[in-house]
Design a protein around this motif. Structure first.
Motif, short mmCIF file in Angstrom:
data_model
loop_
_atom_site.label_atom_id
_atom_site.label_comp_id
_atom_site.label_asym_id
_atom_site.label_seq_id
_atom_site.Cartn_x
_atom_site.Cartn_y
_atom_site.Cartn_z
N ILE A 471 0.84 -1.20 0.00
CA ILE A 471 0.00 0.00 0.00
C ILE A 471 0.87 1.25 0.00
O ILE A 471 1.85 1.35 0.74
CB ILE A 471 -0.91 0.01 1.24
CG1 ILE A 471 -1.80 -1.25 1.27
CG2 ILE A 471 -1.78 1.27 1.26
CD1 ILE A 471 -2.74 -1.39 0.11
N ASP A 472 0.49 2.20 -0.84
CA ASP A 472 1.11 3.53 -0.82
C ASP A 472 0.50 4.31 0.34
O ASP A 472 -0.67 4.69 0.29
CB ASP A 472 0.86 4.24 -2.15
CG ASP A 472 1.49 5.63 -2.21
OD1 ASP A 472 1.97 6.12 -1.17
OD2 ASP A 472 1.48 6.23 -3.30
N GLU A 473 1.26 4.54 1.39
CA GLU A 473 0.74 5.17 2.60
C GLU A 473 0.26 6.59 2.37
O GLU A 473 -0.51 7.13 3.18
CB GLU A 473 1.79 5.14 3.71
CG GLU A 473 2.13 3.74 4.19
CD GLU A 473 3.14 3.74 5.31
OE1 GLU A 473 3.65 4.84 5.64
OE2 GLU A 473 3.43 2.66 5.86
N ASP A 474 0.72 7.23 1.29
CA ASP A 474 0.30 8.60 1.01
C ASP A 474 -1.01 8.67 0.23
O ASP A 474 -1.53 9.76 0.00
CB ASP A 474 1.39 9.34 0.23
CG ASP A 474 2.62 9.63 1.07
OD1 ASP A 474 2.45 9.79 2.30
OD2 ASP A 474 3.73 9.66 0.52
N PHE A 475 -1.53 7.53 -0.18
CA PHE A 475 -2.78 7.49 -0.95
C PHE A 475 -3.93 7.25 0.03
O PHE A 475 -4.01 6.20 0.66
CB PHE A 475 -2.73 6.37 -1.99
CG PHE A 475 -3.81 6.45 -3.04
CD1 PHE A 475 -3.52 6.88 -4.32
CD2 PHE A 475 -5.13 6.10 -2.75
CE1 PHE A 475 -4.51 6.95 -5.31
CE2 PHE A 475 -6.13 6.17 -3.70
CZ PHE A 475 -5.82 6.61 -4.99
N PRO A 476 -4.85 8.21 0.18
CA PRO A 476 -5.94 8.02 1.14
C PRO A 476 -6.87 6.88 0.74
O PRO A 476 -7.28 6.79 -0.43
CB PRO A 476 -6.69 9.37 1.11
CG PRO A 476 -5.77 10.32 0.41
CD PRO A 476 -4.94 9.51 -0.51
#
Length: 628
Positions: A471-476
């Protein structure tokens, strides 16, 4: 770290310290109680933050306390008090009442203040005993920011007497100016269209900060309900605090909106940002978390001379409620007793039954009954609304997002509803925002592109990689749409076509493969009706396919009401419609996936990944290895 004041050779100057205290993104978390789970929530709640405020005030001679917005919406108490007839006749909004009691000196508006409509907002603000300012939201835009007819005063002046190091009491005038994301007119279009207009944060600050100085402000504090973004922000950037810090004349900034903490290591290495000192472009900045989790503290070291007041140094910190673990302020607990009891009773109202557990522990990687329930409710409502109209001939799909999927909200930020009776709090947990129902007429090509936007949640995974974060942690997660009713495969070897803002980065990328409806490939020109919410239908989250001309009128019922009606019809049994998404196999490749420790009883839901528990992260998440 504190910068040291320069020695004054003339002997005609003196020194003093001004403390600026700040909160942001309180979201009606006043008591440290999770109304969705119906249990206390340690480390949150303004009643506990207030104890840190009292302690911080005792440490210095001169303080101001400011709030940075998003204080009226965000949990069931906010929903309860905004029901017609609850406020009024001397009953103030509980957030306003508590802020009055603590003694806030000023506040600004966040984007969620507008979620209940303009009339409800103004009714709630009427009880505030402190000025609420907002410089870039206007009823009518003029030829320049100075000529705008702003909804609220753009700034205010706070006058204090401050004692210097010689024991003299000197006057100090603090100017406070506030800003909200200009996107509010898009995000809450159903309430604000034709009624409010906005300007970019930096544009307005550049024009009005000099005016604030001319009005007598010795020190200027900006309340920026905006995240910390890039230095060269666009003219209407949502996260404009870094650009705002470069505007001359601003001495300190309280930031927010993104629910992060600054100063912190999360911002280490970013251009023009000192994540240790709490400095952006030379300006002290604090971002105090969310839900009352932190108290922002900025100490300004001031020098007074014949030329007036000057800032010579500063110290910035975000004080953690969880780390300090203070007792709640008793007066606030007593004041909130009736509103708390009424909210608990409101959220415990029975609404129906479910024969299966509903949770969001794996909602980003596997079919989720919790999301499917919301999707079915939306689809049924849209079908009822278009019955007898030409749109009734179109297949109806339904888009939903996992609002509670960990992330910045931590390992408690998930939905878990056991089988059995369902209460209103469960519906609120399934759908935490006050969005209204919407529908769009889209083609197969539109849907494919829509899903490409949603697939930005996942990182690019090299074949054969071992334990690569998935998961891209910056993508809500709330921008990761799942369109239930469709089936497709996800090619993780390709880059994401869009970034988390919806900007096209890799036009050639095609993560979405083998897109089908009812088992058949979808022609690009085929038409569908997509049930969604008002936020997404306004194009928010970068979904460019959501354009006004594609809207189909299906009313403006709050989705939570749509969901309540659906649950009341019959027990929730097997809400999963046909159609799923799955990752294309990548033999010999593993990724890591973080979820709540409470997910362990539900591992059968992701058995196809052969999950292996690797341990617990520093934030308290359970980390799993998944085999692709």
């Amino acid at each position: 770290m504190t910068a040291t004041a320069l020695p004054d050779a003339t002997g005609h100057s003196s020194h003093a310290r001004l403390r600026i205290l700040g909160t942001s993104d309180l979201h009606v978390h006043l008591l440290g109680y999770d109304y969705y789970a119906d249990r206390p929530c340690p480390g949150t709640g303004l009643a506990h933050t207030a104890a840190l405020v009292a302690a911080a005030r005792r440490e210095v001679d001169c303080c101001v306390l400011l709030d940075n917005g998003d204080f009226l919406q965000g949990n069931p108490m906010g929903d309860y008090v905004m029901q017609p007839g609850v406020l009024g006749q001397g009953h103030l909004h509980p957030a306003i009442r508590v802020m009055n009691r603590i003694g806030y000196d000023a506040a600004t508006l966040g984007n969620h203040e507008f979620n209940y409509g303009l009339e409800a907002l103004m009714q709630a603000l009427a009880g505030a005993q402190f000025p609420v300012v907002s410089a870039n939201i206007a009823r009518r835009l003029g030829a320049s920011p100075e000529a705008d007819d702003t909804l609220l005063p753009p700034y205010c002046l706070i006058r204090r007497q401050i004692t210097d190091d010689r024991g003299q009491s000197l006057p100090l005038c603090i100017g406070v100016i506030g800003f909200a994301p200009p996107q509010i007119v898009q995000w809450d279009r159903q309430w604000l269209d034709g009624r409010l207009q906005t300007r970019g944060i930096v544009e307005v600050a550049t024009a009005l900060v000099p005016r604030l100085r001319q009005a007598g402000a010795d020190i200027v504090v900006a309340l920026s309900h905006s995240g910390i973004g890039v230095a060269e922000a666009g003219p209407c950037a949502e996260n404009a605090t870094t650009a705002l810090a470069q505007v001359p004349g601003i001495d300190a900034i309280i930031a927010g909106h993104s629910h992060l903490i600054f100063p912190s290591a999360a911002f280490a290495g970013m251009q023009l940002i000192d994540a240790t000192r709490g400095m952006i472009c030379g300006t002290p900045v604090v971002m105090p978390g969310f839900n009352g989790s932190h108290l922002g503290v900025i100490d300004l070291n001031l020098r007074h001379s014949a030329q007036g007041w000057q800032v010579e140094g500063f110290q910035v910190e975000a004080r953690s409620v969880l780390a300090a673990n203070p007792d709640a302020v008793p007066e606030i607990l007593a004041d909130m007793r009736e509103d708390h009891a009424a909210t608990v009773a409101y959220t415990r109202r029975a609404i129906g039954n479910t024969t299966m557990a509903l949770h969001s522990f794996f909602a980003t990687i596997a079919p989720s009954p919790a999301l499917a329930l919301v999707a079915q409710a939306q689809a049924q409502h849209v079908a009822q609304q278009v019955a007898g109209r030409p749109e009734a001939a179109l297949p109806i799909l339904s888009a939903v997002s996992p609002f509670k999927a960990g992330g910045r909200g931590g390992p408690q930020n998930y939905t878990e509803i056991p089988a059995g009776k369902m209460a209103l709090r469960h519906a609120a947990d399934l759908y935490i925002f006050p969005n209204t129902i919407a529908a769009l007429r889209l083609t197969g090509a539109d849907l494919a592109d829509w899903l490409e936007n949603a697939m930005g949640l996942f990182q690019r995974i090299p074949p054969g990689a071992q334990d690569h974060p998935l998961i891209d942690e910056d993508f809500p997660s709330y921008n990761h749409d799942c369109i239930l009713g469709l089936s497709f495969e996800i090619d993780l070897t390709q880059p994401a076509r869009y970034d988390r803002h919806g900007a096209l980065r890799h036009p050639e990328a095609q993560r979405v493969q083998n897109l089908r409806f009812q088992g058949q490939p979808i022609p690009p020109q085929a038409e569908f009706l997509l049930a969604t919410n008002s936020y997404r239908a306004a194009g928010c989250g970068g979904y460019s396919g959501a354009r006004p001309e594609r809207l189909v009128d299906v009313g403006r019922m709050p989705i939570r009401d749509v969901l309540l009606r659906f649950i009341a019809q019959a027990p929730v049994a097997s809400p999963l419609p046909a159609g799923t998404a799955r990752f294309q196999p990548m033999p010999g490749t593993t990724v890591t996936y973080d979820t709540a420790p409470a997910a362990l009883p539900y591992l059968a839901d992701i058995a196809h990944f052969t999950p292996q528990l690797l341990g617990q992260t520093d934030e308290g998440f359970a980390r799993f290895r998944l085999h692709l």
